[in-house]
Write a protein that holds these residues in place. Structure first.
Motif: not given
Ligand SMILES: [Zn+2]
Length: 399
Positions: A1, A191, A378-379, A381
């Motif tokens: 991350v 995502s 997170q998207d 990543a």
């Protein structure tokens, strides 16, 4: 991350390079672009790329393959913005690509990677979009070269060298990461989205003409009210689009004259924007809507005229490269949701010359072209992981 956080941080840092303090506004080869080029040059070199600026101001980072004659994969997106933009439209795709190359830590493939930060996509400075990607496919005509010539020279570049910006030699294709700029992925709690095609667009200027007259003395049954006719038609445009599948139609501008509260409108001029991935469906819808307007005009004793301003065909992404991308998305444990893009992108231009594929990242709140535009780490990543799988899959196929 951690690399994802670095990508978001770098986008925020580049947002500080703006033509307009207090906002993010960065147009073709403005002074603010020099700062973006300087930062990207540093990061690209750190990732092992050889950096150059071509004659239209695209920054290009070349990461060599295992052999000198290796074909190249181009990864890119744009560096310019609309006025008062957010920090991620376009630039995220460039920063993400640089990070992807950095993650390779010197590992070489049987293909080279060329990162391109396009100088111009939004068309703000000269009203002509896609100057950056059009230079790569050799689609800058003399008129455009003259139009942009002074800006190019002022930046220290030579417009005579525009033909050298063209991509030559064997190319595996073009990959673009971009925020969705819409609410679809968020509504599906996903995502990523794999773009299947970029929708074609029709734009028309239309006009109803009637008779302006006194709002108090003219009885309803004797009126030729251009604005009332326009209103009836706008409702019909919306109903047609709602009834269609993956169809959008918009009347975004209206100019009613003379424009006084106590005068019946004598004329109403409007815009019409229709988009669909199937060109036959799109042109059919436009024809039906214009026919509907003529019927409304005839019934109301108005005249109707229209002028086609844009008829841009849809750009399908390459089936093979898109399948590699979809596999890469699944390899990271994500759903490879397929979707069309309603907005235009550099991938649409590149697709004219080489296989192109495009990955969307969720846009929180569906917000774009606005300072509140954002992206989730997170998207980012997930997109980065997809990129790694994509390169490995290409290596297996072409190695
Ligand atoms: Zn964009």
């Amino acid at each position: 991350v951690r690399p994802a956080f670095q990508i978001v941080e770098r986008c925020r840092k580049l947002a500080a390079h703006t033509d307009e303090p207090g906002f993010i506004t960065r147009t073709f080869l403005s002074d603010a672009m020099r700062g973006v080029h300087a930062d990207l040059r540093t990061w690209m070199q750190h990732a092992g790329m050889t950096v150059s600026i071509d004659a239209v101001g695209n920054i290009r980072g070349y990461y060599a393959g295992a052999t000198a004659d290796a074909p190249r994969l181009i990864i890119g997106s744009h560096l310019d913005t609309v006025p008062h933009a957010g920090a991620f439209d376009g630039i995220l795709g460039v920063v993400l690509g640089v990070e992807l190359v950095e993650l390779l830590i010197g590992r070489r493939f049987h293909f080279a990677i060329e990162m391109v930060g396009f100088s111009e996509e939004e068309g703000v400075r000269f009203g002509v979009p896609f100057i950056g990607s059009r230079a790569l496919i050799g689609d800058i005509d003399g008129t455009l070269a003259v139009l942009a010539g002074d800006a190019i020279r002022a930046y220290g570049l030579d417009p005579a060298k525009i033909p050298d910006a063209r991509v030559t030699g064997p190319t595996l294709g073009y990959l673009e990461f971009h925020i969705e700029q819409g609410p679809v992925l968020e509504s599906l709690n996903l995502s990523l989205g794999v773009v299947t095609a970029i929708a074609g667009q029709s734009r028309c200027d239309v006009r109803f003409e009637g008779h302006a007259n006194h709002a108090g003395t003219m009885p309803m049954n004797l009126r030729h009210d251009a604005l009332a006719g326009a209103a009836e038609w706008i409702g019909a445009v919306e109903r047609e689009a709602v009834a269609g599948r993956d169809l959008v139609a918009t009347v975004g501008r209206i100019d009613a004259r003379p424009g006084a509260g106590n005068v019946i409108a004598g004329s109403a001029a409007m815009s019409l924007d229709v988009r669909h991935v199937d060109d036959a469906i799109r042109t059919g819808v436009v024809a039906r809507l214009l026919d509907c307007a003529r019927q409304i005009a005839a019934r109301r004793g108005l005249t109707f005229t229209s002028e086609l301003r844009l008829d841009q065909p849809a750009a399908p992404m390459d089936a093979g490269l898109t399948e590699v991308l979809a596999q890469a998305v699944r390899a990271g444990g994500h759903s490879d949701h397929r979707m069309a893009s309603g907005a235009g992108h550099d991938a649409m231009i590149m697709a004219k010359q080489m296989p192109a594929a495009m990955l969307f990242l969720r846009s929180p709140g569906g917000i774009s072209h606005h300072p509140d535009e954002s992206v989730l780490a997170q998207d980012v990543a997930a997109a980065l992981e997809t990129g790694v799988h994509f390169l490995e899959q290409l290596e297996r196929t072409h190695g």
